[in-house]
Design a protein around this motif. Structure first.
Motif, short mmCIF file in Angstrom:
data_model
loop_
_atom_site.label_atom_id
_atom_site.label_comp_id
_atom_site.label_asym_id
_atom_site.label_seq_id
_atom_site.Cartn_x
_atom_site.Cartn_y
_atom_site.Cartn_z
N UNK A 349 -3.83 0.30 -12.42
CA UNK A 349 -3.65 0.89 -11.09
C UNK A 349 -2.47 0.29 -10.34
N UNK A 350 -1.59 -0.35 -11.07
CA UNK A 350 -0.43 -0.95 -10.40
C UNK A 350 0.54 0.15 -10.00
N UNK A 351 1.11 -0.02 -8.80
CA UNK A 351 2.13 0.92 -8.34
C UNK A 351 3.42 0.75 -9.14
N UNK A 352 3.49 -0.32 -9.95
CA UNK A 352 4.68 -0.52 -10.79
C UNK A 352 4.31 -0.33 -12.27
N UNK A 353 3.18 0.34 -12.54
CA UNK A 353 2.73 0.53 -13.92
C UNK A 353 3.83 1.23 -14.75
N UNK A 354 4.27 0.54 -15.79
CA UNK A 354 5.20 1.16 -16.74
C UNK A 354 6.60 1.43 -16.23
N UNK A 355 6.96 0.96 -15.05
CA UNK A 355 8.33 1.25 -14.59
C UNK A 355 8.80 0.20 -13.58
N UNK A 356 10.07 -0.19 -13.66
CA UNK A 356 10.65 -0.98 -12.57
C UNK A 356 10.67 -0.08 -11.35
N UNK A 357 10.26 -0.64 -10.21
CA UNK A 357 10.02 0.24 -9.06
C UNK A 357 10.73 -0.22 -7.80
N UNK A 358 11.05 0.78 -6.99
CA UNK A 358 11.52 0.50 -5.63
C UNK A 358 10.39 0.85 -4.70
N UNK A 359 10.10 -0.04 -3.77
CA UNK A 359 9.04 0.20 -2.78
C UNK A 359 9.70 0.51 -1.44
N UNK A 360 9.28 1.61 -0.84
CA UNK A 360 9.87 2.02 0.44
C UNK A 360 8.74 2.09 1.46
N UNK A 361 8.87 1.29 2.52
CA UNK A 361 7.79 1.24 3.52
C UNK A 361 8.29 1.74 4.87
N UNK A 362 7.47 2.58 5.50
CA UNK A 362 7.80 3.00 6.87
C UNK A 362 6.68 2.54 7.80
N UNK A 363 7.05 2.31 9.05
CA UNK A 363 6.10 1.74 10.01
C UNK A 363 6.16 2.50 11.32
N UNK A 364 5.07 2.45 12.06
CA UNK A 364 5.09 2.99 13.42
C UNK A 364 4.32 2.04 14.31
N UNK A 365 4.91 1.74 15.46
CA UNK A 365 4.28 0.80 16.40
C UNK A 365 2.92 1.34 16.84
N UNK A 366 1.98 0.41 16.99
CA UNK A 366 0.62 0.75 17.42
C UNK A 366 0.65 1.58 18.72
N UNK A 367 -0.06 2.70 18.69
CA UNK A 367 -0.14 3.51 19.92
C UNK A 367 0.90 4.61 19.98
N UNK A 368 1.83 4.64 19.01
CA UNK A 368 2.84 5.71 19.02
C UNK A 368 2.49 6.79 17.99
N UNK A 369 2.93 8.02 18.28
CA UNK A 369 2.63 9.14 17.37
C UNK A 369 3.30 8.89 16.02
N UNK A 370 2.53 9.01 14.95
CA UNK A 370 3.08 8.70 13.63
C UNK A 370 2.92 9.83 12.62
#
Ligand code: FAD
Length: 450
Positions: A349-370
């Motif tokens: 169940x690894x997000x990097x199973x079988x492949x070198x991976x790039x991880x892209x994360x997005x964030x939204x401040x608490x209380x803001x529309x996301x």
């Protein structure tokens, strides 16, 4: 005897998940964990374990027993010759790194905070960055869990019934992990550099930056052409005081950023200017320190997060597509997009199973529309064979999860075999994996992207 509290509401770190466990239990020994699990099983109660509650999804939530292993913590032994450490599962990463450092050792890689429990970090596939390093679960050599029957099961790489590749990232669905043996390395000395980059230059240089730096990550500021690039490489310099570095991170990434985030929350239209302002404020810095002093940062500003991994070769195209969509849609977002790199592995169940991976994360401040922003970014990234981080927000359906994680079927078969009555399930998992086990337990959460 173990501590027990009743009638307490539980909330995760990001304050997006709330549940009312029937009991919160704090066992103080492995024996007590076995007794509690057996009793809960006999009484047809459900159990979830909580680490530091730093997952954004309701994976730890329950209205049955909530078990904290805060009292089941500490390093049991360090085998210096084989470079392994046997650690109790509730140990927080900051304690683990401190105890290892006292003996001259370290974990080879870590994420950007260190408050998680070791088990929580492992079981969700928590990762750091660096193309030569896998996620934290790849450091696992063996783990011991308490099954639904209350019996102990130690899983080593040659285990037939439950392969380690299934157990290492198992989301707490196979049992209560009580003990883990991890690989460790002699504590490295690092040179950390933070620099400003232009977006177009970054896209040109990305392959080299990823290949040539032991640890590389970058932060893209929406509506700005400026990017912050952070690298960490081995160094022979002596460690220097981290006071200035820590103070500046505390002020810029926490206090000042909190003020700017509050402004963006109250007047969402300011988000774009705030993002540009934050990008302009990126400073250059060089710091020399031991690895565990550099990996972790403080996160006092609360937010929601979605993070997907994609095959490394799609990174440049995906970033350009995200930037174009953001500029077209003009979302009110001021948090930077975080990009990290993880080596491929063989954990089911690894997000990097079988492949070198790039991880892209997005964030939204608490209380803001996301919702619109997260939904649109999900749509952009799913075109690149995306896999969601198990501890972060996503709205993938079971069919998508099956295509993203080719071994999910086998994992779910093992789950059924090890826990046929679903003692370790909650309503989040029965719904996510469409499991046909009656579970009347409900938790409240707000992760729907649209
Ligand atoms: C501010 C912040 C920064 C973060 N940074 C990163 C990062 O850099 N990289 C990254 O990949 N992720 C990151 N995350 C996500 C985080 O690392 C994961 O969600 C991780 O699981 C949290 O660990 P925890 O101890 O809080 O676990 P919890 O969220 O409490 O639990 C996670 C899961 O593990 C199960 N579990 C925990 N302990 C046990 C046990 N002993 N036995 C059985 N099941 C157990 C729980 O039931 C749950 O399903 C971050 C999250 C936050 C809020």
């Amino acid at each position: 005897m173990f501590l027990l509290t009743k009638g307490k509401q539980w909330t995760n770190w990001s304050e997006t998940v709330h549940s009312q466990p029937s009991k919160i239990v704090y066992p103080k020994s492995i024996d007590e964990v076995c007794q509690i699990v057996k009793r809960a099983s006999d009484n047809q109660e459900k159990i979830r374990v909580v680490g530091a509650g730093h997952s954004f999804t309701p994976i730890a939530a329950t209205t049955g027993y909530l078990m904290s292993l805060d009292y089941l913590a500490g390093v049991l032994s360090i085998d210096e010759h084989n470079q392994t450490a046997e650690v109790l599962a509730g140990t927080r990463l900051y304690d683990l790194t401190t105890q290892l450092a006292a003996k001259g050792f370290a974990q080879e890689n870590l994420g950007d905070i260190n408050v998680q429990s070791l088990a929580g970090a492992i079981l969700t596939g928590t990762h750091g960055t660096g193309v030569k390093f896998g996620n934290i679960a790849t450091q696992v050599v063996a783990l011991t869990l308490v099954k639904a029957t209350g019996e102990l099961l130690t899983i080593t790489p040659d285990h037939q019934e439950v392969p380690l590749q299934a157990a290492a990232i198992s989301l707490g669905l196979l049992g209560v992990v009580v003990k883990v043996t991890i690989r460790i390395v002699p504590a490295p000395m690092y040179c950390y550099i933070s620099n400003k980059y232009r977006f177009d230059d970054l896209l040109n240089d990305l392959p080299d930056l990823i290949e040539e730096n032991r640890h590389f990550e970058c932060f893209l500021f929406p509506y700005s052409d400026m990017v912050q690039v952070k690298t960490m490489n081995l160094s022979e310099e002596k460690p220097r005081s981290l006071r200035k570095h820590r103070l500046s991170a505390l002020v810029m990434e926490n206090y000042a950023f909190k003020f700017l985030s509050e402004t963006a929350r109250m007047i969402p239209k300011t988000s774009r200017s705030i993002s540009r302002l934050s990008a302009r404020a990126i400073g250059s810095s060089i710091v020399y320190a031991k690895s565990h002093d550099l990996f972790a940062t403080q996160r006092r500003v609360k937010f929601r997060e979605m993070e997907y991994s994609i095959p490394l070769e799609y990174l440049i195209e995906a970033l350009a597509a995200m930037k174009a969509k953001i500029e077209q849609m003009k979302y009110n977002v001021h948090f930077p997009i975080e990009v990290r790199i993880v080596k491929g592995d063989d954990i089911w169940l690894s997000t990097a199973y079988g492949r070198n991976s790039a991880f892209i994360a997005i964030h939204m401040y608490k209380g803001m529309a996301f919702k619109q922003f997260f939904y649109d970014m999900d749509q952009v990234l799913t075109a690149y064979q995306a896999r969601p981080h198990w501890g972060k927000m996503h709205e993938m359906k079971l069919s998508q999860l099956h295509s993203a994680f080719p071994k999910l079927h086998q994992f779910l078969d093992i789950r059924k075999h090890v826990d046929p009555e679903g003692v370790f399930l909650n309503s989040y998992f029965t719904s996510l994996f469409e499991l046909n086990i009656e579970d009347k337990l409900t938790v409240s959460h707000s992760s729907t992207l649209k």
